[in-house]
Structures are given as C-alpha cells and as structure tokens.
Write a protein that holds these residues in place. Structure first.
Motif, PDB file in Angstrom:
ATOM      1  N   ASP A  78      34.946  33.914  51.755  1.00  0.00           N
ATOM      2  CA  ASP A  78      33.855  33.036  52.191  1.00  0.00           C
ATOM      3  C   ASP A  78      34.334  31.627  52.530  1.00  0.00           C
ATOM      4  OD1 ASP A  78      31.772  34.967  51.839  1.00  0.00           O
ATOM      5  OD2 ASP A  78      31.911  34.634  49.683  1.00  0.00           O
ATOM      6  N   LEU A  79      35.601  31.325  52.214  1.00  0.00           N
ATOM      7  CA  LEU A  79      36.108  29.968  52.422  1.00  0.00           C
ATOM      8  C   LEU A  79      36.649  29.740  53.825  1.00  0.00           C
ATOM      9  CD1 LEU A  79      37.972  29.414  49.016  1.00  0.00           C
ATOM     10  CD2 LEU A  79      35.576  28.990  49.594  1.00  0.00           C
ATOM     11  N   GLY A  80      36.792  30.815  54.600  1.00  0.00           N
ATOM     12  CA  GLY A  80      37.245  30.671  55.982  1.00  0.00           C
ATOM     13  C   GLY A  80      38.708  30.277  56.108  1.00  0.00           C
ATOM     14  N   LEU A  81      39.530  30.666  55.149  1.00  0.00           N
ATOM     15  CA  LEU A  81      40.951  30.326  55.194  1.00  0.00           C
ATOM     16  C   LEU A  81      41.709  31.300  56.092  1.00  0.00           C
ATOM     17  CD1 LEU A  81      41.564  29.658  51.379  1.00  0.00           C
ATOM     18  CD2 LEU A  81      40.798  28.051  53.140  1.00  0.00           C
ATOM     19  N   ASP A  82      42.955  30.979  56.377  1.00  0.00           N
ATOM     20  CA  ASP A  82      43.831  31.880  57.105  1.00  0.00           C
ATOM     21  C   ASP A  82      43.835  33.249  56.417  1.00  0.00           C
ATOM     22  OD1 ASP A  82      46.348  32.141  59.064  1.00  0.00           O
ATOM     23  OD2 ASP A  82      46.890  33.001  57.122  1.00  0.00           O
ATOM     24  N   LEU A  83      43.798  34.312  57.209  1.00  0.00           N
ATOM     25  CA  LEU A  83      43.676  35.665  56.643  1.00  0.00           C
ATOM     26  C   LEU A  83      44.840  36.007  55.712  1.00  0.00           C
ATOM     27  CD1 LEU A  83      42.319  37.704  59.701  1.00  0.00           C
ATOM     28  CD2 LEU A  83      41.071  36.855  57.706  1.00  0.00           C
ATOM     29  N   ASN A  84      46.035  35.568  56.051  1.00  0.00           N
ATOM     30  CA  ASN A  84      47.191  35.855  55.202  1.00  0.00           C
ATOM     31  C   ASN A  84      47.079  35.131  53.859  1.00  0.00           C
ATOM     32  OD1 ASN A  84      48.524  37.534  57.082  1.00  0.00           O
ATOM     33  ND2 ASN A  84      49.332  35.747  58.159  1.00  0.00           N
ATOM     34  N   VAL A  85      46.622  33.869  53.901  1.00  0.00           N
ATOM     35  CA  VAL A  85      46.424  33.106  52.661  1.00  0.00           C
ATOM     36  C   VAL A  85      45.316  33.746  51.835  1.00  0.00           C
ATOM     37  CG1 VAL A  85      45.705  30.882  51.708  1.00  0.00           C
ATOM     38  CG2 VAL A  85      47.229  30.959  53.682  1.00  0.00           C
ATOM     39  N   ASP A 117      44.442  36.839  51.731  1.00  0.00           N
ATOM     40  CA  ASP A 117      44.944  38.075  51.122  1.00  0.00           C
ATOM     41  C   ASP A 117      45.766  37.779  49.875  1.00  0.00           C
ATOM     42  OD1 ASP A 117      45.468  40.985  51.161  1.00  0.00           O
ATOM     43  OD2 ASP A 117      47.535  40.372  51.584  1.00  0.00           O
ATOM     44  N   VAL A 118      46.639  36.782  49.957  1.00  0.00           N
ATOM     45  CA  VAL A 118      47.469  36.412  48.804  1.00  0.00           C
ATOM     46  C   VAL A 118      46.599  35.921  47.645  1.00  0.00           C
ATOM     47  CG1 VAL A 118      49.195  34.767  47.959  1.00  0.00           C
ATOM     48  CG2 VAL A 118      49.527  35.898  50.165  1.00  0.00           C
ATOM     49  N   LEU A 119      45.625  35.068  47.957  1.00  0.00           N
ATOM     50  CA  LEU A 119      44.769  34.508  46.914  1.00  0.00           C
ATOM     51  C   LEU A 119      43.897  35.585  46.270  1.00  0.00           C
ATOM     52  CD1 LEU A 119      43.721  31.142  48.599  1.00  0.00           C
ATOM     53  CD2 LEU A 119      45.144  31.406  46.562  1.00  0.00           C
ATOM     54  N   ASN A 120      43.408  36.533  47.075  1.00  0.00           N
ATOM     55  CA  ASN A 120      42.614  37.624  46.505  1.00  0.00           C
ATOM     56  C   ASN A 120      43.432  38.442  45.513  1.00  0.00           C
ATOM     57  OD1 ASN A 120      39.967  37.443  47.518  1.00  0.00           O
ATOM     58  ND2 ASN A 120      40.605  38.220  49.520  1.00  0.00           N
ATOM     59  N   LYS A 121      44.683  38.709  45.845  1.00  0.00           N
ATOM     60  CA  LYS A 121      45.561  39.448  44.934  1.00  0.00           C
ATOM     61  C   LYS A 121      45.822  38.651  43.658  1.00  0.00           C
ATOM     62  CE  LYS A 121      47.884  42.104  48.567  1.00  0.00           C
ATOM     63  NZ  LYS A 121      49.139  42.323  49.347  1.00  0.00           N
ATOM     64  N   ARG A 122      45.923  37.342  43.797  1.00  0.00           N
ATOM     65  CA  ARG A 122      46.132  36.499  42.613  1.00  0.00           C
ATOM     66  C   ARG A 122      44.911  36.531  41.696  1.00  0.00           C
ATOM     67  NH1 ARG A 122      49.897  31.500  42.622  1.00  0.00           N
ATOM     68  NH2 ARG A 122      51.654  32.258  43.826  1.00  0.00           N
ATOM     69  N   LEU A 123      43.726  36.513  42.286  1.00  0.00           N
ATOM     70  CA  LEU A 123      42.519  36.549  41.470  1.00  0.00           C
ATOM     71  C   LEU A 123      42.438  37.831  40.664  1.00  0.00           C
ATOM     72  CD1 LEU A 123      39.791  35.022  43.841  1.00  0.00           C
ATOM     73  CD2 LEU A 123      40.904  33.962  41.878  1.00  0.00           C
ATOM     74  N   VAL A 124      42.832  38.936  41.262  1.00  0.00           N
ATOM     75  CA  VAL A 124      42.865  40.206  40.534  1.00  0.00           C
ATOM     76  C   VAL A 124      43.850  40.114  39.377  1.00  0.00           C
ATOM     77  CG1 VAL A 124      43.489  42.648  40.691  1.00  0.00           C
ATOM     78  CG2 VAL A 124      42.164  41.583  42.530  1.00  0.00           C
ATOM     79  N   GLU A 125      45.018  39.521  39.645  1.00  0.00           N
ATOM     80  CA  GLU A 125      46.038  39.404  38.601  1.00  0.00           C
ATOM     81  C   GLU A 125      45.605  38.449  37.494  1.00  0.00           C
ATOM     82  OE1 GLU A 125      50.841  38.463  38.214  1.00  0.00           O
ATOM     83  OE2 GLU A 125      49.940  39.003  40.144  1.00  0.00           O
ATOM     84  N   ILE A 126      44.904  37.375  37.858  1.00  0.00           N
ATOM     85  CA  ILE A 126      44.421  36.418  36.851  1.00  0.00           C
ATOM     86  C   ILE A 126      43.473  37.104  35.881  1.00  0.00           C
ATOM     87  CG2 ILE A 126      42.966  34.377  36.517  1.00  0.00           C
ATOM     88  CD1 ILE A 126      44.155  33.292  39.131  1.00  0.00           C
ATOM     89  N   GLU A 127      42.569  37.917  36.401  1.00  0.00           N
ATOM     90  CA  GLU A 127      41.628  38.639  35.534  1.00  0.00           C
ATOM     91  C   GLU A 127      42.384  39.564  34.586  1.00  0.00           C
ATOM     92  OE1 GLU A 127      38.509  38.299  35.120  1.00  0.00           O
ATOM     93  OE2 GLU A 127      37.684  37.315  36.899  1.00  0.00           O
ATOM     94  N   LYS A 128      43.441  40.195  35.083  1.00  0.00           N
ATOM     95  CA  LYS A 128      44.240  41.101  34.248  1.00  0.00           C
ATOM     96  C   LYS A 128      44.962  40.336  33.137  1.00  0.00           C
ATOM     97  CE  LYS A 128      45.126  44.671  37.751  1.00  0.00           C
ATOM     98  NZ  LYS A 128      46.172  45.333  38.585  1.00  0.00           N
ATOM     99  N   THR A 129      45.550  39.198  33.477  1.00  0.00           N
ATOM    100  CA  THR A 129      46.286  38.438  32.462  1.00  0.00           C
ATOM    101  C   THR A 129      45.339  37.888  31.402  1.00  0.00           C
ATOM    102  OG1 THR A 129      46.166  36.417  33.814  1.00  0.00           O
ATOM    103  CG2 THR A 129      48.132  37.790  34.052  1.00  0.00           C
ATOM    104  N   TYR A 130      44.147  37.451  31.831  1.00  0.00           N
ATOM    105  CA  TYR A 130      43.173  36.937  30.865  1.00  0.00           C
ATOM    106  C   TYR A 130      42.698  38.037  29.931  1.00  0.00           C
ATOM    107  CZ  TYR A 130      38.897  34.959  28.935  1.00  0.00           C
ATOM    108  OH  TYR A 130      37.918  34.518  28.066  1.00  0.00           O
ATOM    109  N   ASN A 131      42.361  39.182  30.483  1.00  0.00           N
ATOM    110  CA  ASN A 131      41.858  40.285  29.662  1.00  0.00           C
ATOM    111  C   ASN A 131      42.922  40.854  28.730  1.00  0.00           C
ATOM    112  OD1 ASN A 131      39.264  40.169  30.777  1.00  0.00           O
ATOM    113  ND2 ASN A 131      39.821  41.515  32.487  1.00  0.00           N
ATOM    114  N   SER A 132      44.190  40.666  29.082  1.00  0.00           N
ATOM    115  CA  SER A 132      45.281  41.175  28.229  1.00  0.00           C
ATOM    116  C   SER A 132      45.743  40.137  27.212  1.00  0.00           C
ATOM    117  CB  SER A 132      46.460  41.618  29.093  1.00  0.00           C
ATOM    118  OG  SER A 132      47.036  40.506  29.765  1.00  0.00           O
ATOM    119  N   GLU A 150      45.364  25.135  43.726  1.00  0.00           N
ATOM    120  CA  GLU A 150      46.102  24.320  44.695  1.00  0.00           C
ATOM    121  C   GLU A 150      46.193  25.031  46.040  1.00  0.00           C
ATOM    122  OE1 GLU A 150      49.890  21.297  44.658  1.00  0.00           O
ATOM    123  OE2 GLU A 150      49.796  22.900  43.160  1.00  0.00           O
ATOM    124  N   GLY A 151      46.387  26.365  46.001  1.00  0.00           N
ATOM    125  CA  GLY A 151      46.457  27.139  47.236  1.00  0.00           C
ATOM    126  C   GLY A 151      45.151  27.108  48.015  1.00  0.00           C
TER     127      GLY A 151
END
Length: 292
Positions: free
Chosen positions: A146-153, A155-170, A185-186
C-alpha cells in the motif's frame, strides 16, 4: 523548586522523548548547558538512568528551574505553540502535587507557587499516549504494498515482515528489534526515493555545510522519522515510539549492548513490532499528502 519523584519521572520523559527525541550525546549537551561536565562514550548508562541521575542532582537548585525553562522554551516550538501548551498543561498535572505551576506568557516561561494542590481535570493534555495504550492499539488492514514503493523493495520488505513475526514468536527478541529497525529504515528510504521533492523540502531535511540537502543514503533513521512527522505521514505517538525503536536498534553493535547492560525482552520487541505496524498503517492512510 523541589519536585517529587513522580514529577521528576514525567520531566525525564519530556526531556528524553516527548518534546523531542534526545540521543545520548544530545542529553549530555543538554545537561552540560546546566552546569554538568559530562562526556558521552563507552560505559554511558541508559538514557533514562542518565537523565534520572542528572535531575536528582539538580532537584532543589536553580538549575532545575533552568532545566524546565529549556524544555519548554517556545523558540523550539515555532509553529507548534499549541503543542507546547499541551505539554505544559500535562506537566502541570504532576507539578500541582508539588504546589507549583509552569506558566507561559508569550515567549516567557515562569513559575507560580501554589498555596494548595490545584487540579485542573479539564486542562489541555499533551497529545501523547503511554506505552500500554500504544501497545493496545490495533494496526491492521494495510501492507507494504500500500506504500507504493519500488516492487523489488516491496518484495524484500514483505519477506522481512514474515521473518520478523517468526523471530518474535520464537522468542528471538534481539533479532526482532534489529530486523524491525532495518525494515523501518528501508520503508523510509524507499518512500523518500519515490517522493524526493516532498522529503527534500521538509523542514527537518538534513543539510550539508553549503546548505544543500544531503543525499538520502546519508540520512540517519532519526532524520527519516522526523521528516515523516513533518510531512504528517505518521502521528506524534508513532513518531515518539519510532525513536524508541531507533534507540534499541543501536544495540546492533555488541560493545554498545555490553556497555549499557541492555537485555532484549519480549516487551521491548513488542514495542518495536508495533511501531513497524503503526508506520505502515499511518503512511498508507496519509501517503496522499505527498502529492499535495
């Protein structure tokens, strides 16, 4: 003036976070202007403990009056006088129990001694919420896309959000904090790159010695946070807690973590995760302001 421990805690929060975010070096400069002779370096305590110790030292001395005047100095609130009056009114709710009141008369900050505790429940309060209130807010329904960022950025940020949820839950709380900080920052860097005119013309945009705006890759996370607030992309509370995340993110350096004795906890990681969600939602809601 002598203030209670409760009032001192509120003053600490106003100095450290609420009126503006002050990093360790900035706190040292703030208190050195009040007569201290400190330096910032390895072994520096947490910002909260440092400010508490300094306020305890000057409590009951004229330097405390000077400190309060510095915090509420109207010259630091040009264009935001209403916000300043809110901070003063909120602080006066605490100061009333010490039988004192801060008064702003145009550009002058003075103090009034009260004969009794005077409570004003209808007074204006600073637009600031507690940690528990911030953590209880629901930030959902919006994504990085929804932020209208570059598609490649994106994609990277979406993958990070998934990983953040995993690290928090673990229970990997330090990893959660560091990933949240770098992702924040990204987001800001991607947003600035897509909207250079808005970010370059914001009042908080950092300048070089010759007055030119710095390149985005030279901006600090603190600067991005302040500019996002100037552009009304994020709210005041999210601005405040974003700086808290930025402060925790600095513990990516092992020696910084060691010297401060910082131990990441679930509560700390939860704040950082909540900041990231708040930023995504609020920018999604306000991104249209970049086109005006």
């Amino acid at each position: 003036m002598i203030i209670s421990s409760k009032t001192s805690e509120k003053l600490r929060d106003l100095i450290n976070e609420e009126t503006e975010y002050r990093s360790g070096p900035n706190l040292v400069r703030f208190f050195n202007a009040l007569g201290f002779n400190h330096s910032y370096g390895q072994g520096f305590p947490s910002r909260w403990k440092y400010t508490d110790d300094c306020l305890e030292t000057i409590n009951g001395t004229p330097n405390l009056d000077t400190c309060i005047r510095s915090v509420f100095n109207p010259v630091n609130f040009i264009g935001r006088i209403g916000e300043l009056d809110g901070y003063i009114a909120d602080f006066n709710q605490y100061l009333a129990f010490d039988k004192w009141r801060v008064i702003r008369n145009e550009a002058e900050i003075t103090f009034k001694k009260l004969q009794k505790v005077e409570l004003n429940e209808n007074g204006t309060h600073a637009p600031s919420m507690s940690e528990s209130d911030f953590l209880s807010r629901e930030f959902s329904g919006f994504t990085i896309s929804d932020l209208g960022l570059d598609l490649n950025v994106t994609d990277v940020l979406n993958k990070r959000l998934v990983e953040i949820e995993k690290t928090y839950n673990s229970g990997a709380y330090l990893s959660t904090i560091l990933l949240a900080g770098s992702s924040l920052e990204g987001i800001f860097l991607g947003l600035a790159s897509s909207n250079p005119r808005a970010f370059n013309t914001a009042k908080s945009s950092p300048k070089t010695r010759d007055g030119k705006v710095q390149q985005f890759h030279d901006w600090t996370l603190a600067t991005f946070i302040d500019v996002a607030k100037d552009l009304e992309l994020i709210q005041l509370d999210t601005h405040k807690f974003s700086h808290t995340l930025r402060d925790f993110r600095n513990y990516i350096h092992p020696y910084q973590q060691m010297s401060s004795g910082f131990t990441p906890r679930e509560h700390t990681a939860k704040i950082c995760l909540q900041v990231l969600k708040a930023v995504i939602m609020e920018i999604s809601q306000n991104i249209h302001k970049l086109g005006t």
